[in-house]
Design an enzyme around this catalytic site. Sequence first.
Site, PDB file in Angstrom:
ATOM      1  N   HIS A 222      25.085  44.249  32.801  1.00 51.39           N
ATOM      2  CA  HIS A 222      25.187  42.948  32.142  1.00 51.39           C
ATOM      3  C   HIS A 222      23.817  42.329  31.891  1.00 51.39           C
ATOM      4  O   HIS A 222      23.712  41.181  31.454  1.00 51.39           O
ATOM      5  CB  HIS A 222      26.032  42.028  33.049  1.00 51.39           C
ATOM      6  CG  HIS A 222      26.566  40.813  32.401  1.00 51.39           C
ATOM      7  ND1 HIS A 222      26.285  39.537  32.855  1.00 51.39           N
ATOM      8  CD2 HIS A 222      27.368  40.646  31.324  1.00 51.39           C
ATOM      9  CE1 HIS A 222      26.891  38.644  32.102  1.00 51.39           C
ATOM     10  NE2 HIS A 222      27.559  39.277  31.161  1.00 51.39           N
ATOM     11  N   LYS A 224      20.141  41.384  30.298  1.00 47.12           N
ATOM     12  CA  LYS A 224      19.545  41.173  28.971  1.00 47.12           C
ATOM     13  C   LYS A 224      18.051  41.011  29.174  1.00 47.12           C
ATOM     14  O   LYS A 224      17.580  39.976  29.641  1.00 47.12           O
ATOM     15  CB  LYS A 224      20.110  39.923  28.291  1.00 47.12           C
ATOM     16  CG  LYS A 224      21.610  39.978  27.992  1.00 47.12           C
ATOM     17  CD  LYS A 224      22.395  39.246  29.028  1.00 47.12           C
ATOM     18  CE  LYS A 224      23.879  39.249  28.692  1.00 47.12           C
ATOM     19  NZ  LYS A 224      24.680  38.755  29.817  1.00 47.12           N
ATOM     20  N   ASP A 229       5.029  45.160  24.814  1.00 48.11           N
ATOM     21  CA  ASP A 229       3.674  45.584  25.217  1.00 48.11           C
ATOM     22  C   ASP A 229       3.373  45.324  26.688  1.00 48.11           C
ATOM     23  O   ASP A 229       2.200  45.266  27.084  1.00 48.11           O
ATOM     24  CB  ASP A 229       2.610  44.900  24.341  1.00 48.11           C
ATOM     25  CG  ASP A 229       2.622  45.423  22.905  1.00 48.11           C
ATOM     26  OD1 ASP A 229       3.197  46.506  22.675  1.00 48.11           O
ATOM     27  OD2 ASP A 229       2.055  44.748  22.026  1.00 48.11           O
ATOM     28  N   HIS A 400      27.379  29.168  27.636  1.00 47.54           N
ATOM     29  CA  HIS A 400      27.295  30.509  28.221  1.00 47.54           C
ATOM     30  C   HIS A 400      26.117  30.603  29.188  1.00 47.54           C
ATOM     31  O   HIS A 400      25.835  31.668  29.733  1.00 47.54           O
ATOM     32  CB  HIS A 400      27.145  31.533  27.081  1.00 47.54           C
ATOM     33  CG  HIS A 400      27.268  32.957  27.489  1.00 47.54           C
ATOM     34  ND1 HIS A 400      26.200  33.831  27.473  1.00 47.54           N
ATOM     35  CD2 HIS A 400      28.344  33.684  27.901  1.00 47.54           C
ATOM     36  CE1 HIS A 400      26.605  35.037  27.854  1.00 47.54           C
ATOM     37  NE2 HIS A 400      27.892  34.977  28.127  1.00 47.54           N
ATOM     38  N   LYS A 402      23.630  30.501  32.357  1.00 52.47           N
ATOM     39  CA  LYS A 402      23.776  30.831  33.778  1.00 52.47           C
ATOM     40  C   LYS A 402      22.571  30.214  34.495  1.00 52.47           C
ATOM     41  O   LYS A 402      21.562  30.879  34.751  1.00 52.47           O
ATOM     42  CB  LYS A 402      23.789  32.349  33.995  1.00 52.47           C
ATOM     43  CG  LYS A 402      24.929  33.076  33.245  1.00 52.47           C
ATOM     44  CD  LYS A 402      24.450  33.638  31.944  1.00 52.47           C
ATOM     45  CE  LYS A 402      25.413  34.623  31.304  1.00 52.47           C
ATOM     46  NZ  LYS A 402      26.780  34.242  31.166  1.00 52.47           N
ATOM     47  N   ASP A 407      17.191  20.131  43.253  1.00 47.27           N
ATOM     48  CA  ASP A 407      16.199  19.070  43.476  1.00 47.27           C
ATOM     49  C   ASP A 407      15.138  19.021  42.381  1.00 47.27           C
ATOM     50  O   ASP A 407      14.033  18.500  42.602  1.00 47.27           O
ATOM     51  CB  ASP A 407      15.523  19.251  44.848  1.00 47.27           C
ATOM     52  CG  ASP A 407      16.493  19.034  46.002  1.00 47.27           C
ATOM     53  OD1 ASP A 407      17.538  18.398  45.785  1.00 47.27           O
ATOM     54  OD2 ASP A 407      16.204  19.517  47.114  1.00 47.27           O
TER      55      ASP A 407
END
Length: 482
Positions: A222, A224, A229, A400, A402, A407
């Site tokens: 999952h 991404k 470079d 979507h 995450k 604090d």
Amino acid sequence: MDIYSIMLTVFLVLNIILAVFVIFLERRDAGATWAWLMVLFFLPLLGFFMYLFFGQNLTRRKMFQWEDRKKIGIDELLTNQIQRIKTKDIRFSNDVILNNKDLIYMHLVNNGSLLTQDNSVNIFTDGRQKFDSLIRDIKGAKDHVHLQYYIFKRDNLGRGLINLLTEKAKEGVKVRILYDELGSRSLHKKVFKDLIGAGGEIEAFFPSRLHFINLRINYRNHRKIAIIDGKIGYVGGFNVGDEYLGLNPKFGYWRDTHLRIEGSAVHSLQTRFILDWNQASYRHDIYYAPEYFPIASSTDSVGIQVVTSGPDSEWEQIKNGYIKMTSSARKSIYIQTPYFIPDASLLDALRIAALSGVEVNIMIPNKPDHMFVYWATYSYIGEMLKAGANIYIYENGFIHAKTLIVDEEVSSVGTANIDVRSFRLNFEVNAFIYDKEVSSSLSKGFKDDMALSKKLTAAEYSKRPLVIKLKESISRLLSPIL
């Protein structure tokens, strides 16, 4: 009828053997064990095949090995950093890093996550801005482009990216794309024909061994990640597809969070990509080369640890990081997630924080992309409302992101949702960030989204119809295996 009776008896015996296997040999979480036993009991034939596809346990398998880690000094750096933290002989670039040294130590020892303190970070919450930036960086690539996505679609965005990468490959830039076969199930390698012809390399993670049948359907990559470079890295929630630009009428505007990083943390992303690539590749393994790990040029001082987790890990690294962050909260917690299905340990940590007077804020979508997960989410949201948390339903499309911020000092952004699948079943990656400015920017994004959200109250939640309560109860019962 005798033949059918014999077949039924065989399946029932296999079902009993499988149940014993689940209980005594797999050593699963108790909730997941009971959920699977219910499936096997109520669906004795179908449940058997469901377990074959969804129930395998990879925990004891070590899938990712890359001996060249020693050549770039990662093992030596880890040992040195652990020792320096133990002896307090390490210099931290800001107070946030110092105040979270326990969290840093946990990730360092149990996940091999180096602390880097020379990073700069740009935050993207809009898909067009994120991909405009990525495309600019790819156009400027001189040596290599490494892309890894759970979903890579062959729509306008996907084809445009492939065309650009094909041109870069023709210029001599080494291009590699790793995609998850299940997440990118509509993708066919023929779409990469010109790119492969130009020297590009393409690999699929956990490909099907039989056409349309994949026995590892439950364990997907999952992550991404993008590396250009060895100097620029991207990590976050956006996949490759037009819907992530807000072009899918079903979801509308797509609200996500993604990071662009410069600094030594990019080396950690690069290492993760190489490990995943070499696991998937049978012909084109990547070996150590200095150009993959150039000297970082960032002059900023953001502290970052790149933390990964997966079903082959002994510990649930990212979830443990969430719990540690939550337990250390003194003022506020901000969470944005498309799915909110915490296990008992994280749910307790969040409830205790709310009951202790910490301002706990959780934002979820107002529309489902997975129905059972959606209603399970609402069930757990009810628990948090009872504890005094603030719940916001995002109404400007689909959220979507995450993201977890504590604090307004320490934060986590990556690919892991707050659900069992991300914690135990999927291969995930998150950046844990120790910096007031970055964390404040992320919390500001949450507060801006509050204007586009509806606040759910305990009184409103209590008035939900009986049919909704039934959906929640069934979905929550199945949540350990969703």
